[in-house]
Motif scaffolding. Structure first.
Motif, PDB file in Angstrom:
ATOM      1  N   LEU A 185       0.835  -1.207   0.000  1.00  0.00           N
ATOM      2  CA  LEU A 185       0.000   0.000   0.000  1.00  0.00           C
ATOM      3  C   LEU A 185       0.868   1.254   0.000  1.00  0.00           C
ATOM      4  O   LEU A 185       0.620   2.211  -0.739  1.00  0.00           O
ATOM      5  N   ALA A 186       1.932   1.219   0.849  1.00  0.00           N
ATOM      6  CA  ALA A 186       2.809   2.393   0.966  1.00  0.00           C
ATOM      7  C   ALA A 186       3.442   2.709  -0.386  1.00  0.00           C
ATOM      8  O   ALA A 186       3.482   3.872  -0.810  1.00  0.00           O
ATOM      9  N   TYR A 187       3.947   1.681  -1.079  1.00  0.00           N
ATOM     10  CA  TYR A 187       4.628   1.968  -2.342  1.00  0.00           C
ATOM     11  C   TYR A 187       3.655   2.241  -3.475  1.00  0.00           C
ATOM     12  O   TYR A 187       3.965   2.992  -4.389  1.00  0.00           O
ATOM     13  N   TRP A 188       2.474   1.652  -3.394  1.00  0.00           N
ATOM     14  CA  TRP A 188       1.482   1.972  -4.422  1.00  0.00           C
ATOM     15  C   TRP A 188       1.060   3.439  -4.297  1.00  0.00           C
ATOM     16  O   TRP A 188       0.987   4.160  -5.292  1.00  0.00           O
ATOM     17  N   THR A 189       0.832   3.881  -3.056  1.00  0.00           N
ATOM     18  CA  THR A 189       0.378   5.273  -2.900  1.00  0.00           C
ATOM     19  C   THR A 189       1.497   6.269  -3.214  1.00  0.00           C
ATOM     20  O   THR A 189       1.217   7.376  -3.663  1.00  0.00           O
ATOM     21  N   THR A 190       2.766   5.881  -3.009  1.00  0.00           N
ATOM     22  CA  THR A 190       3.841   6.845  -3.310  1.00  0.00           C
ATOM     23  C   THR A 190       4.270   6.814  -4.783  1.00  0.00           C
ATOM     24  O   THR A 190       5.046   7.676  -5.211  1.00  0.00           O
ATOM     25  N   ALA A 191       3.781   5.847  -5.548  1.00  0.00           N
ATOM     26  CA  ALA A 191       4.106   5.840  -6.986  1.00  0.00           C
ATOM     27  C   ALA A 191       3.673   7.194  -7.552  1.00  0.00           C
ATOM     28  O   ALA A 191       2.642   7.741  -7.155  1.00  0.00           O
ATOM     29  N   VAL A 192       4.472   7.722  -8.478  1.00  0.00           N
ATOM     30  CA  VAL A 192       4.282   9.118  -8.883  1.00  0.00           C
ATOM     31  C   VAL A 192       3.153   9.290  -9.896  1.00  0.00           C
ATOM     32  O   VAL A 192       2.189  10.005  -9.650  1.00  0.00           O
ATOM     33  N   SER A 193       3.270   8.599 -11.045  1.00  0.00           N
ATOM     34  CA  SER A 193       2.309   8.858 -12.133  1.00  0.00           C
ATOM     35  C   SER A 193       1.123   7.896 -12.045  1.00  0.00           C
ATOM     36  O   SER A 193       1.229   6.811 -11.473  1.00  0.00           O
ATOM     37  N   TRP A 194       0.012   8.303 -12.654  1.00  0.00           N
ATOM     38  CA  TRP A 194      -1.138   7.405 -12.716  1.00  0.00           C
ATOM     39  C   TRP A 194      -0.807   6.176 -13.547  1.00  0.00           C
ATOM     40  O   TRP A 194      -1.325   5.091 -13.299  1.00  0.00           O
ATOM     41  N   ARG A 195       0.095   6.342 -14.520  1.00  0.00           N
ATOM     42  CA  ARG A 195       0.523   5.197 -15.346  1.00  0.00           C
ATOM     43  C   ARG A 195       1.101   4.110 -14.434  1.00  0.00           C
ATOM     44  O   ARG A 195       0.727   2.941 -14.507  1.00  0.00           O
ATOM     45  N   ASN A 196       1.993   4.506 -13.517  1.00  0.00           N
ATOM     46  CA  ASN A 196       2.597   3.517 -12.627  1.00  0.00           C
ATOM     47  C   ASN A 196       1.659   3.076 -11.509  1.00  0.00           C
ATOM     48  O   ASN A 196       1.738   1.940 -11.055  1.00  0.00           O
ATOM     49  N   LYS A 197       0.744   3.964 -11.109  1.00  0.00           N
ATOM     50  CA  LYS A 197      -0.245   3.545 -10.106  1.00  0.00           C
ATOM     51  C   LYS A 197      -1.124   2.431 -10.681  1.00  0.00           C
ATOM     52  O   LYS A 197      -1.663   1.603  -9.962  1.00  0.00           O
ATOM     53  N   LEU A 198      -1.254   2.426 -12.020  1.00  0.00           N
ATOM     54  CA  LEU A 198      -2.021   1.382 -12.691  1.00  0.00           C
ATOM     55  C   LEU A 198      -1.147   0.149 -12.955  1.00  0.00           C
ATOM     56  O   LEU A 198      -1.541  -0.993 -12.703  1.00  0.00           O
ATOM     57  N   LEU A 199       0.089   0.414 -13.468  1.00  0.00           N
ATOM     58  CA  LEU A 199       0.965  -0.699 -13.869  1.00  0.00           C
ATOM     59  C   LEU A 199       1.409  -1.563 -12.687  1.00  0.00           C
ATOM     60  O   LEU A 199       1.455  -2.791 -12.788  1.00  0.00           O
ATOM     61  N   ILE A 200       1.771  -0.908 -11.555  1.00  0.00           N
ATOM     62  CA  ILE A 200       2.360  -1.661 -10.439  1.00  0.00           C
ATOM     63  C   ILE A 200       1.399  -2.743  -9.915  1.00  0.00           C
ATOM     64  O   ILE A 200       1.758  -3.928  -9.898  1.00  0.00           O
ATOM     65  N   PRO A 201       0.146  -2.387  -9.541  1.00  0.00           N
ATOM     66  CA  PRO A 201      -0.741  -3.466  -9.091  1.00  0.00           C
ATOM     67  C   PRO A 201      -1.068  -4.468 -10.190  1.00  0.00           C
ATOM     68  O   PRO A 201      -1.231  -5.660  -9.927  1.00  0.00           O
ATOM     69  N   MET A 202      -1.077  -3.993 -11.459  1.00  0.00           N
ATOM     70  CA  MET A 202      -1.332  -4.924 -12.574  1.00  0.00           C
ATOM     71  C   MET A 202      -0.248  -6.005 -12.607  1.00  0.00           C
ATOM     72  O   MET A 202      -0.535  -7.190 -12.728  1.00  0.00           O
TER      73      MET A 202
END
Ligand SMILES: Cc1cc2nc3c(=O)[nH]c(=O)nc-3n(C[C@H](O)[C@H](O)[C@H](O)COP(=O)(O)OP(=O)(O)OC[C@H]3O[C@@H](n4cnc5c(N)ncnc54)[C@H](O)[C@@H]3O)c2cc1C
Length: 418
Positions: free
Chosen positions: A386-403
């Motif tokens: 959760l911590a690293y998902w919320t600190t991810a910078v762009s929406w692209r990576n907020k989508l890619l990381i959990p994917m």
């Protein structure tokens, strides 16, 4: 010479580096006040806490990277390495990353955030024979070597001793980066060896640390928890042991009792801390140890128009992303305030949490509260993600990381080499 402020009549701000400290500053700088030029030898920001995951294919490399240009299209960017700073003339000399040509940038304000490099303490053979984990290229090299060794060890014509060596993975260092990497490697190899049945019984993971405990920057109980978790997973942890020499197949270790142990390795990753880059060594400014001395506003004491942030600045704080990011934001605030009547107050660091993933859906969280609010195991793993998902910078990576996390969980890692 390039006058970096010729385009508009604003103060010329030159920022060196695009890591945690500089990137935080770039995101917060006021474009109305500054004509900003970022100079970095890579055109992206690397989300380092996810590098170990990228190194073993838990996520793909691009999910740990952010483009500087896409993040701040209104700042100028030049992919080049800074080589010299003339504080009197207010000039930075750089070498272009593509042509190798030197250029000079004039500045009114300069921020140095060029980070550190992996320290090897001059131990023979480390630079030549070990892999490191600092950049995406390093993560790619680790993934490629891991898969190459599994592939090579499945060659039916190799003798058993060589196959065993190829399947021996050694990580040196007992800090968070090493523990996360060996935890991730253990996950990845457990999964990968389902497809390499000949290699499966030969895989050996070893962690070597010179002090008597793992994760010395965390609460000691969490370090001990990690050691026991690794033991359960057949990761050999060798404590109080100093590496003295490294070759392309062996790691020589001086054990606490005075004996020498020689470990075989098919892949060795070195992560024992950081030291100064050649650029930092060459800077003619006052230093404390190998870091640049700074005042309470993170300026060089003798040069108030030059700031030093992140791993290279001597604030007495640990070299972490949290510290670097807060320093970058703070200097942006100082610069944005301009010559305000009330000067901004001194830099104050606010510690959040220290987190580390240790493999098999388990993590540790040190809240810095003396053990009261610490967490470990699966709950800590959920917090870590959760911590690293919320600190991810762009929406692209907020989508890619959990994917990528879900993809790896359900469909596994990609074992093809390219
Ligand atoms: C694998 C790994 C995992 C980590 N995990 C965590 C974690 O979970 N939590 C945490 O708090 N910290 C973590 N850290 C530490 C954290 O990443 C560093 O403390 C942080 O990156 C320091 O930021 P910085 O801006 O000082 O330097 P960096 O982020 O290293 O950035 C330096 C920048 O300067 C550029 N540069 C270097 N030399 C030059 C030059 N001469 N000219 C121009 N540009 C140059 C580089 O290309 C880079 O863009 C981790 C580090 C690693 C390597």
């Amino acid at each position: 010479m390039i006058n970096s402020g010729a385009r508009i009549a604003k103060q010329r701000l030159v920022v060196l580096g695009s890591g945690w400290s500089s990137f935080a500053l770039i995101r917060a700088i006021d474009a109305k006040r500054f004509d900003t030029t970022v100079i970095s030898d890579r055109n992206n920001f690397i989300f380092t806490p996810l590098l170990a995951s990228a190194a073993v294919g838990t996520i793909e490399f691009r999910a740990a990277s952010e483009s500087v240009r896409q993040t701040r299209p209104d700042v100028h960017f030049h992919q080049a390495a800074a080589t010299h700073i003339d504080a009197a003339k207010k000039l930075v000399t750089v070498t272009d990353s593509f042509t190798g040509k030197p250029y000079s940038y004039a500045f009114d304000k300069l921020v140095i955030g060029t980070g550190a490099e992996s320290a090897t303490f001059g131990i023979p053979g480390v630079r030549e024979n070990a892999l490191f984990l600092k950049t995406l290229a390093d993560a790619r090299a680790i993934r490629s070597k891991m898969l190459a060794n599994l592939e090579a060890s499945s060659n039916p014509f190799l003798d058993d001793a060589e196959r065993r060596r190829l399947c021996s993975f050694v990580v040196v260092g007992g800090g968070p980066t090493s523990c996360e990497l060996i935890g991730e490697l253990s996950d990845a190899l457990k999964e990968a060896t389902l497809f390499y049945p000949d290699a499966a019984p030969l895989v050996k993971l070893t962690l070597v640390e010179s002090s008597g405990q793992l994760l010395s920057s965390f609460d000691a109980k969490l370090g001990e928890y990690t050691r026991r978790a690794f033991k359960k997973r057949n990761i050999e942890v060798i404590l109080s042991a100093r590496v003295t020499k490294v070759s392309n197949q062996h790691v020589h270790v001086a054990m606490s009792g005075g004996n020498e142990r020689i470990l075989e390795h098919g892949m060795l990753v070195w992560s024992t801390g950081i030291g100064p880059t050649e650029f930092l060594k060459s800077l003619p400014f006052e230093k404390s140890g190998w870091k640049l001395k700074v005042d309470e506003l993170l300026r060089l004491p003798a040069h108030p128009d030059i700031f030093a942030i992140g791993d290279i600045s001597d604030t007495g704080l640990p070299a972490t992303a949290q510290v670097a990011q807060q320093e970058g934001r703070f200097v942006a605030k100082v610069l944005n305030a301009g010559d305000a009547a009330v000067p901004p107050s001194a830099f104050v660091y606010r510690h959040l949490f220290s987190l580390a993933y240790i493999g098999q859906f388990s993590a540790i969280v040190d809240s810095g509260s003396g053990g009261v609010m610490n967490a470990r195991g699966f709950g800590a793993f959920v917090l870590w993600r959760l911590a690293y998902w919320t600190t991810a910078v762009s929406w692209r990576n907020k989508l890619l990381i959990p994917m990528f996390w879900f993809k790896t969980f359900w469909l596994g890692r990609d074992l093809s080499r390219f």
